[in-house]
Design a protein around this motif. Structure first.
Motif, PDB file in Angstrom:
ATOM      1  N   THR A 512     -42.686 -12.635 -23.178  1.00 53.60           N
ATOM      2  CA  THR A 512     -43.062 -12.484 -24.579  1.00 53.60           C
ATOM      3  C   THR A 512     -42.501 -11.177 -25.129  1.00 53.60           C
ATOM      4  N   ASN A 513     -42.287 -11.140 -26.412  1.00 52.76           N
ATOM      5  CA  ASN A 513     -41.847  -9.887 -27.029  1.00 52.76           C
ATOM      6  C   ASN A 513     -42.999  -8.902 -27.215  1.00 52.76           C
ATOM      7  N   THR A 514     -44.193  -9.436 -27.438  1.00 45.74           N
ATOM      8  CA  THR A 514     -45.390  -8.601 -27.565  1.00 45.74           C
ATOM      9  C   THR A 514     -46.499  -9.244 -26.753  1.00 45.74           C
ATOM     10  N   TYR A 515     -47.032  -8.510 -25.779  1.00 42.19           N
ATOM     11  CA  TYR A 515     -48.070  -9.077 -24.912  1.00 42.19           C
ATOM     12  C   TYR A 515     -49.376  -9.269 -25.689  1.00 42.19           C
ATOM     13  N   PRO A 516     -50.284 -10.121 -25.218  1.00 41.53           N
ATOM     14  CA  PRO A 516     -51.555 -10.363 -25.899  1.00 41.53           C
ATOM     15  C   PRO A 516     -52.314  -9.057 -26.149  1.00 41.53           C
ATOM     16  N   SER A 517     -52.808  -8.912 -27.363  1.00 45.16           N
ATOM     17  CA  SER A 517     -53.520  -7.727 -27.876  1.00 45.16           C
ATOM     18  C   SER A 517     -52.554  -6.657 -28.352  1.00 45.16           C
ATOM     19  N   GLY A 518     -51.254  -6.794 -28.072  1.00 44.80           N
ATOM     20  CA  GLY A 518     -50.283  -5.835 -28.566  1.00 44.80           C
ATOM     21  C   GLY A 518     -50.076  -5.998 -30.067  1.00 44.80           C
ATOM     22  N   LEU A 519     -49.812  -4.904 -30.741  1.00 45.95           N
ATOM     23  CA  LEU A 519     -49.640  -4.928 -32.189  1.00 45.95           C
ATOM     24  C   LEU A 519     -48.282  -5.536 -32.538  1.00 45.95           C
ATOM     25  N   ILE A 520     -48.307  -6.613 -33.311  1.00 50.81           N
ATOM     26  CA  ILE A 520     -47.087  -7.272 -33.743  1.00 50.81           C
ATOM     27  C   ILE A 520     -46.706  -6.723 -35.114  1.00 50.81           C
ATOM     28  N   MET A 521     -45.541  -6.122 -35.219  1.00 54.56           N
ATOM     29  CA  MET A 521     -45.107  -5.497 -36.460  1.00 54.56           C
ATOM     30  C   MET A 521     -44.141  -6.372 -37.249  1.00 54.56           C
ATOM     31  N   ARG A 522     -43.547  -7.373 -36.606  1.00 51.53           N
ATOM     32  CA  ARG A 522     -42.514  -8.166 -37.263  1.00 51.53           C
ATOM     33  C   ARG A 522     -43.124  -9.310 -38.069  1.00 51.53           C
ATOM     34  N   ASP A 523     -42.717  -9.415 -39.315  1.00 48.02           N
ATOM     35  CA  ASP A 523     -43.169 -10.522 -40.148  1.00 48.02           C
ATOM     36  C   ASP A 523     -42.050 -10.939 -41.093  1.00 48.02           C
ATOM     37  N   MET A 524     -42.216 -12.095 -41.686  1.00 52.33           N
ATOM     38  CA  MET A 524     -41.205 -12.598 -42.626  1.00 52.33           C
ATOM     39  C   MET A 524     -41.894 -13.482 -43.652  1.00 52.33           C
ATOM     40  N   GLY A 525     -41.282 -13.581 -44.827  1.00 47.25           N
ATOM     41  CA  GLY A 525     -41.810 -14.439 -45.872  1.00 47.25           C
ATOM     42  C   GLY A 525     -41.405 -15.878 -45.649  1.00 47.25           C
ATOM     43  N   MET A 526     -42.363 -16.823 -45.812  1.00 49.77           N
ATOM     44  CA  MET A 526     -42.078 -18.236 -45.594  1.00 49.77           C
ATOM     45  C   MET A 526     -42.710 -19.054 -46.708  1.00 49.77           C
ATOM     46  N   HIS A 527     -42.179 -20.274 -46.900  1.00 44.21           N
ATOM     47  CA  HIS A 527     -42.733 -21.171 -47.910  1.00 44.21           C
ATOM     48  C   HIS A 527     -42.539 -22.603 -47.444  1.00 44.21           C
ATOM     49  N   LEU A 528     -43.210 -23.527 -48.099  1.00 40.71           N
ATOM     50  CA  LEU A 528     -43.070 -24.939 -47.774  1.00 40.71           C
ATOM     51  C   LEU A 528     -41.785 -25.498 -48.371  1.00 40.71           C
ATOM     52  N   PRO A 529     -41.227 -26.532 -47.772  1.00 36.93           N
ATOM     53  CA  PRO A 529     -39.995 -27.130 -48.329  1.00 36.93           C
ATOM     54  C   PRO A 529     -40.211 -27.579 -49.771  1.00 36.93           C
ATOM     55  N   GLY A 530     -39.239 -27.306 -50.599  1.00 39.35           N
ATOM     56  CA  GLY A 530     -39.306 -27.718 -51.988  1.00 39.35           C
ATOM     57  C   GLY A 530     -40.097 -26.786 -52.882  1.00 39.35           C
ATOM     58  N   MET A 531     -40.722 -25.783 -52.312  1.00 40.91           N
ATOM     59  CA  MET A 531     -41.506 -24.834 -53.101  1.00 40.91           C
ATOM     60  C   MET A 531     -40.624 -23.675 -53.548  1.00 40.91           C
ATOM     61  N   ASP A 532     -41.114 -22.947 -54.543  1.00 41.84           N
ATOM     62  CA  ASP A 532     -40.382 -21.805 -55.094  1.00 41.84           C
ATOM     63  C   ASP A 532     -40.211 -20.743 -54.007  1.00 41.84           C
ATOM     64  N   ASP A 533     -38.945 -20.380 -53.731  1.00 42.00           N
ATOM     65  CA  ASP A 533     -38.703 -19.411 -52.659  1.00 42.00           C
ATOM     66  C   ASP A 533     -39.028 -17.973 -53.076  1.00 42.00           C
ATOM     67  N   THR A 534     -39.436 -17.771 -54.326  1.00 41.28           N
ATOM     68  CA  THR A 534     -39.891 -16.431 -54.735  1.00 41.28           C
ATOM     69  C   THR A 534     -41.401 -16.295 -54.575  1.00 41.28           C
ATOM     70  N   ASN A 535     -42.054 -17.353 -54.103  1.00 36.69           N
ATOM     71  CA  ASN A 535     -43.501 -17.332 -53.889  1.00 36.69           C
ATOM     72  C   ASN A 535     -43.766 -17.584 -52.412  1.00 36.69           C
ATOM     73  N   GLN A 536     -43.452 -16.563 -51.602  1.00 35.16           N
ATOM     74  CA  GLN A 536     -43.534 -16.717 -50.163  1.00 35.16           C
ATOM     75  C   GLN A 536     -44.805 -16.084 -49.599  1.00 35.16           C
ATOM     76  N   THR A 537     -45.140 -16.494 -48.402  1.00 32.39           N
ATOM     77  CA  THR A 537     -46.317 -15.977 -47.692  1.00 32.39           C
ATOM     78  C   THR A 537     -45.858 -15.254 -46.434  1.00 32.39           C
ATOM     79  N   GLY A 538     -46.402 -14.079 -46.206  1.00 33.58           N
ATOM     80  CA  GLY A 538     -46.036 -13.318 -45.019  1.00 33.58           C
ATOM     81  C   GLY A 538     -46.585 -13.946 -43.749  1.00 33.58           C
ATOM     82  N   VAL A 539     -45.723 -14.136 -42.779  1.00 32.23           N
ATOM     83  CA  VAL A 539     -46.111 -14.718 -41.488  1.00 32.23           C
ATOM     84  C   VAL A 539     -45.554 -13.826 -40.384  1.00 32.23           C
ATOM     85  N   PHE A 540     -46.415 -13.385 -39.476  1.00 25.93           N
ATOM     86  CA  PHE A 540     -45.944 -12.619 -38.323  1.00 25.93           C
ATOM     87  C   PHE A 540     -45.220 -13.560 -37.367  1.00 25.93           C
TER      88      PHE A 540
END
Length: 809
Positions: A512-540
């Protein structure tokens, strides 16, 4: 005259040894608490004030706000890579800037001397611009600060690290190797700075030039003003520049420079300027700190606690002095008869209390110094004797001693000086003052303090126990994580996994890149297919290998685990489904899209994992995406053995056979989980210690008041006993009033404790509910302590010979 008062006060203290000892004990304990807290709090001030023009130094903060729900998603002490130098270009009030990238815990870089095979994962590694020493003052023992970080592959070492690597030899121009395998690079030492001279939130062990390859090159290449908020950015303003006025211009700056970046990322952000001098004390709620910071609210709470404990000690003095007033009535009567004025008597009695308080001050200093190791363990501080012997602290302690003596002695002085000499010389000793409500109020205050602190200890302990026993979503007890660390080791993951699986005591192995309980710092914006790509949700997101869930014990709610050949297939947690309003039964037919700088990537959900914690219980479980990574940063092992010494030795032998030049570094997951609750554990320990001390001091106060009551009712008790009263009835006579005081304190203290503890629990997403029995238990504890303290003196008075108390009638 002063000498006479001092001599008289000393003789009185020596004459009344028991009263003096009890008063001195209470004042000493209270003053030790006060001095310890003052020394700790004082040590938290004065950070980053040593830099030249420190008032002109600012850190750029970032607040990201979701366009979707218009709420603040994050508050970082960092910014995007290009922001610092863009601010210098656009604002004439900015004279200099510096960016710092921090190799945080778990991301330490391998460092070794070029002619040695022994490497170290050195903590507190920084990558910084060449302007670092223009903004921040660090005494250089070797090299030139203005030139040290200009050239690529140059590095400045702390004096401690230089000595570790090179002993007594000069480190300047020596060669080091950073990293391993294909990504290793030769580094030239261009300076050595003196470590630990000043208090600062910047405590580098080494500083690598930002012009170097690797992370430095990456920072220089990023031109996005919205994302990648991982760079600590500092500004130095020209003298006299208005930081607040500049801060008001930052929204326009951000729109001019990064409006398209923000639109593509799907969130808005705000830039703030934080004075560097405020970082250590005023960073509550700010994430991605470069070092451990304090909290001004916590320090104020400690100071309030010190004042309360010192006040409780003063109350003891008042109660004991008034309780023993009858013993000094004849002395006062004689003094008044020969011409002593009320004012001179007040000065004398105040002199006694001040003298006793100053003696307690003198005694508490060596005691506090001796207790420094305990204080450091309790607070995780690094206090030394010079923090206690600090001139400002000693002067403040002297003032505390004087004020304590005056407060403690003022009321008894008024009572004693008001004794009528005529009555005393006739044998009538009357030291009553009103109906005693003032003294009762003092004792009620002590009970309120005790009940509140006991309640706090119980609730903090409950919350800590809840956190420690809560299901984290993985099997923390049987997991061991081994760090791969270098790209060379990561590339050999398959061999490491194969060899470690065959070791006795290891049942499962995964990466794993981060072991369980380790702080995960990496995230990215995501959206559902067909939805406005300027209205994204942050997902680690976190990379894992196949067999990860079997190893960690995290359950799959739907679908399958990842396979070795998966590329765009991912596993998400239940929180991700909730965020995107996807039903569990529809999850395996769903996809998520990441759009960044106009390019989109689609991810197929093939599994749904139960929610598991990868942060403290203060935060809700966030959405996370798990993808297949064949080159992870950590190896996670599920163990089935109690002989960890043999297991670790076998693991290290296996490691060395594959990676002979890379250190074997491991951690137990259950120990890492404990770190998530370290703050609550420390708070619980501090609360327990000061609660016990406050109760100890309060018991002395109870002893003083019951002594006073027994003194007032001495003849009544004697008459009752002559008339046939039992010991039990006499004990009830002396204790019933105190039980009423406990009841009053319970009614007042319980809502106070509830209010403050409810506010404390608001900081946790996952928390206990405060139940009524907690207050009953705290009140019952106060009742038991009262009965034990009061009962001792009551029984002593009840079994006394009545003839002695009636002899003067």
């Amino acid at each position: 005259m002063f000498r006479n008062y001092l001599k008289t006060a000393w003789r009185s203290l020596i004459k009344n040894k028991l009263q003096t000892t009890i008063n001195l004990l209470g004042l000493t304990v209270g003053t030790v608490c006060c001095l310890s807290i003052l020394a700790y709090v004082n040590a938290q001030f004065g950070y980053d004030t040593h830099h030249e023009n420190a008032s002109d130094l600012y850190r750029v903060r970032t607040k990201n706000k979701s366009i979707k729900n218009n709420s603040i998603d994050s508050d970082f002490g960092t910014a995007s890579p290009p922001i610092a130098f863009a601010l210098k270009e656009d604002f004439p009030e900015v004279s200099e800037v510096c960016r710092i990238v921090y190799f945080g815990e778990g991301n330490e870089q391998l460092l070794r001397v070029s002619d040695s095979n022994e490497g170290y994962y050195e903590p507190r590694g920084y990558v910084a611009d060449s302007t670092f020493f223009r903004l921040f003052k660090y005494p250089l023992l070797e090299g030139n600060g203005n030139e040290a970080l200009k050239a690529p592959n140059s590095m400045v070492l702390s004096s401690v690290l230089a000595q570790k690597l090179f002993g007594t030899e000069r480190a300047l121009n020596k060669t080091l190797v950073l990293g391993a395998g294909e990504q290793q690079m030769n580094i030239t030492v261009t300076g050595v700075f003196q470590e630990g001279v000043h208090k600062t939130h910047l405590n580098p062990n080494y500083i690598l030039s930002m012009t170097s390859p690797g992370i430095g090159a990456y920072v220089r290449s990023v031109q996005n003003f919205a994302t990648q908020n991982f760079v600590h950015s500092y500004l130095k303003l020209v003298p006299g520049a208005d930081a607040m006025a500049m801060e008001k211009k930052l929204p326009d700056f951000l729109q001019a420079r990064g409006s398209s970046d923000l639109a593509a990322a799907g969130f808005d952000k705000t830039l703030l300027l934080q004075p560097v001098k405020d970082i250590h004390l005023y960073s509550k709620g700010i994430e991605m700190q470069i070092d451990v910071v304090s909290n001004i609210e916590y320090l104020y709470a400690l100071l309030l606690l010190a004042a309360i404990i010192q006040l409780v000690a003063c109350i003891n003095f008042v109660n004991l002095s008034t309780a023993r007033a009858g013993k000094r009535a004849k002395e006062i009567g004689v003094r008044k008869t020969v011409g002593a004025e009320k004012g001179s008597l007040i000065k004398q009695f105040l002199g006694e209390s001040v003298l006793l308080s100053l003696i307690a001050v003198v005694i508490c200093i060596p005691i506090t110094i001796a207790l420094l190791p305990f204080m450091n363990a309790l607070t995780e501080g690094n206090l030394v004797f010079s923090d206690v012997l600090n001139f400002r602290i000693l002067m403040l302690l002297f003032v505390v001693g004087m004020v304590t003596g005056l407060l403690a002695g003022f009321y008894p002085a008024l009572i004693l000086s008001a004794i009528k000499p005529v009555k005393v010389l006739k044998g009538i000793i009357d030291v009553k003052s009103g109906n005693g409500n003032f003294r009762k109020a003092l004792v009620v205050f002590q009970f309120i303090v005790s009940i509140t602190l006991v309640t706090a200890v119980i609730i903090v302990t409950q919350q800590l126990k809840y956190a420690q026993t809560k299901d984290m979503g993985f099997d923390k007890e049987n997991l061991l994580a081994v760090r791969l660390g270098t790209q060379d080791a990561r590339d050999k993951y398959d061999a490491i996994q194969s060899q470690m699986t065959s070791i006795s005591g290891v049942s499962q192995v995964a990466g794993t890149n981060t072991y369980p309980s380790g702080l995960i710092m990496r995230d990215m914006g995501m959206h559902l297919p067909g939805m406005d790509d300027t209205n994204q949700t942050g997902v680690f997101y976190n990379g894992i290998t196949e067999n990860y869930f079997n190893t960690t014990g995290t359950k799959l709610l739907a679908g399958r685990a990842l396979r070795a050949n998966d590329s765009s297939q991912v596993i998400v947690n239940q929180a991700t489904l909730d965020e995107f309003n996807i039903k569990l039964e529809d999850a395996l037919a769903s996809t998520l899209v990441q759009t960044y700088e106009g390019e989109s990537s689609t991810y197929e959900i093939v599994g749904v994992a139960e929610n598991y914690h990868f942060a403290t219980l203060k935060s809700a479980i966030d959405p996370i995406l798990l993808y297949n990574d064949t080159s992870p940063d950590w190896v996670v092992l599920k163990t089935e053995t109690k002989d960890f010494r043999t297991l670790l030795a076998n693991l290290e032998d296996t490691w060395k056979s594959i990676n002979p030049s890379t250190p074997f570094v491991y951690t137990f997951i259950d120990k890492e989980v404990e770190k998530l609750f370290a703050e609550e554990k420390r708070l619980g320990q501090i609360s327990l210690v000061f609660t016990l001390l406050a109760i100890l001091i309060s018991c002395l106060g109870l002893f003083g008041l019951v002594s006073y009551v027994a003194e007032q009712k001495k003849k009544e008790i004697g008459i009752r006993k002559v008339l046939g009263a039992s010991i039990n009835s006499v004990v009830q006579l002396l204790t019933k009033d105190f039980l009423k005081l406990v009841g009053i304190a319970f009614l007042i203290g319980s809502p106070i404790a509830y209010y403050f503890m409810q506010r404390w629990l608001e900081g946790f997403t996952y928390k206990i509910e405060i139940e009524f029995w907690v207050f009953v238990l705290a009140g019952g504890f106060a009742l038991v302590v009262t009965l034990l303290t009061v009962g001792f003196q009551s029984i002593k008075s009840a079994i006394a010979n009545p003839v002695k108390s009636l002899r003067t009638e």
